[in-house]
Enzyme design. Structure first.
Site, short mmCIF file in Angstrom:
data_model
loop_
_atom_site.label_atom_id
_atom_site.label_comp_id
_atom_site.label_asym_id
_atom_site.label_seq_id
_atom_site.Cartn_x
_atom_site.Cartn_y
_atom_site.Cartn_z
CE LYS A 184 -38.15 5.63 -12.51
NZ LYS A 184 -38.17 5.30 -11.07
CE1 TYR B 204 -33.63 5.88 -12.42
CE2 TYR B 204 -34.49 5.74 -14.64
CZ TYR B 204 -34.04 5.11 -13.50
OH TYR B 204 -33.99 3.75 -13.44
#
Length: 376
Positions: free
Chosen positions: A129, A164
């Site tokens: 991602k 992230y």
């Protein structure tokens, strides 16, 4: 009392990656060992969890700073390595950023607050991602422009919120007082009922339900993904990479992709799944396109029947299989492939044959009594 040289705190120890990492750390020949291992999770370990593989299991809620402090401060002076393998997925990416960042900060603050803190390295598990953007965000997912595969680690960050990125920033902000590594996995497969995004658990439960009620095990994706390349990550390779980066000087303060090192087409994997799940192979038919999430929405009761019939551990379908995650992957308009060149350049050569990996983990899930075994 003399403290052990290598002391790991594995956050998310009951998930598929956490379980594999704990098992790897406890191998007599593990790099950096012998290890003392603290396993931690938000809930007590399930009945299939082999409790003997951790020196101590700690149950706490990382979102709650007081609970985190109460449970972790007694060991904060011991821990040398923090392995971060946990996520919470909420309704949108901004919420994901808030909760996941808070969890990591709470744990780091306690470990660093000990006057005799020995913490020297943190590994953080993320995924592709990083290169695609927030693909599960209800609004942002409709407007993403992602990087061109194969994905490699020096690609710039995308202009979208991404938890992230936040996790990477948190650990980087603690340098140079400690080192860190980031591990960007692909589609992960392993053995746990505590990993909602275990691609193999999702697909094997779908196959078991089809077999039980007499539905064809049809491919729920597009012709593009059926025919084009994708890659996968066996949790054993991921565990190996976490340990390697944690104890080897060269990979410090770096991010690494982590895949098995090969690629596959879903067409070939679907044939293998049919074979190992004892269902008939149905060729892909574009005119038969369907919504897997909708198909599985009312199948909880069917899964309960399967659990009962085959004497499986008691699990709820909605807690073990996020069908929307696989549906998203099988509708990608690009080849989901990451480069492993950087890992190899830095000295990591772990790999797995994806087809052998699938066979191994299907057998393991059966042995763990998480999916049914069929006698012939």
């Amino acid at each position: 009392m003399e403290l052990q040289t290598s002391v790991a705190l594995v956050i998310g120890a009951t998930g598929m990656a956490g379980l594999s990492l704990v098992e790897a750390l406890k191998q007599p020949n593990c790099l950096g060992g012998p290890w003392k291992v603290y396993g931690a999770a938000r809930r007590p370990p399930p009945e299939w969890f082999p409790s003997s593989i951790v020196d101590q299991f700690i149950t706490f809620d990382a979102v709650d700073s007081a609970d985190t402090r109460a449970k972790l401060f007694p060991i904060a002076h011991e821990v040398t390595h923090l392995f971060w393998l946990t996520f919470q997925f909420l309704e949108n990416e901004e919420a994901n950023i808030t909760v996941n960042k808070a969890m990591l900060l709470n744990v780091l603050n306690v470990l660093k607050s000990s006057p005799s803190s020995r913490l020297n390295h943190v590994t953080v598990q993320t995924g592709t991602k990083h290169y695609m953007g927030p693909i599960s965000d209800p609004v942002l997912s409709t407007q993403l422009v992602c990087h061109e595969p194969p994905f490699h680690e020096n690609m710039p960050r995308l202009p979208y919120p991404n938890f992230y990125y936040s996790l990477e920033d948190v650990v980087a902000s603690h340098a140079p007082s400690l080192t860190y590594s980031v591990h960007r996995a692909s589609l992960i497969i392993g053995g746990s009922s505590r990993s909602l995004y275990n691609a193999l658990m999702i697909l094997t439960t779908y196959a078991a339900i089809c077999r039980h009620v007499g539905l064809p095990f049809r491919y729920p994706g597009t012709r593009y993904t059926w025919e084009h390349f994708c890659d996968m990550t066996d949790v054993r390779v991921l565990a190996q990479q976490h340990v390697w980066a944690a104890v080897t000087p060269k990979p410090k303060n770096q991010a690494f992709n982590c895949t098995n090192g090969d690629v596959f087409t879903w067409k070939s994997v679907w044939k293998l799944l049919c074979e190992v799940c004892d269902v008939e192979f149905v060729p892909f038919d574009e005119s038969q396109e369907f919504d897997l999430v909708e198909l599985m929405r009312d199948k909880g009761r069917v899964w309960d029947q399967i659990v009962e019939k085959y004497g499986l551990h008691k699990t709820k379908l909605e807690e073990i299989a996020a069908y929307e995650a696989v549906q998203t992957v099988l509708h990608f308009k690009f080849q989901h492939v990451s480069s492993m060149n950087k890992s190899r350049e830095y000295g990591f050569f772990g790999y797995s044959d994806t087809f052998e990996s699938i066979r191994f983990w299907v057998a393991k899930l059966r042995q763990m009594k998480l999916i049914p075994s069929y006698e012939h």
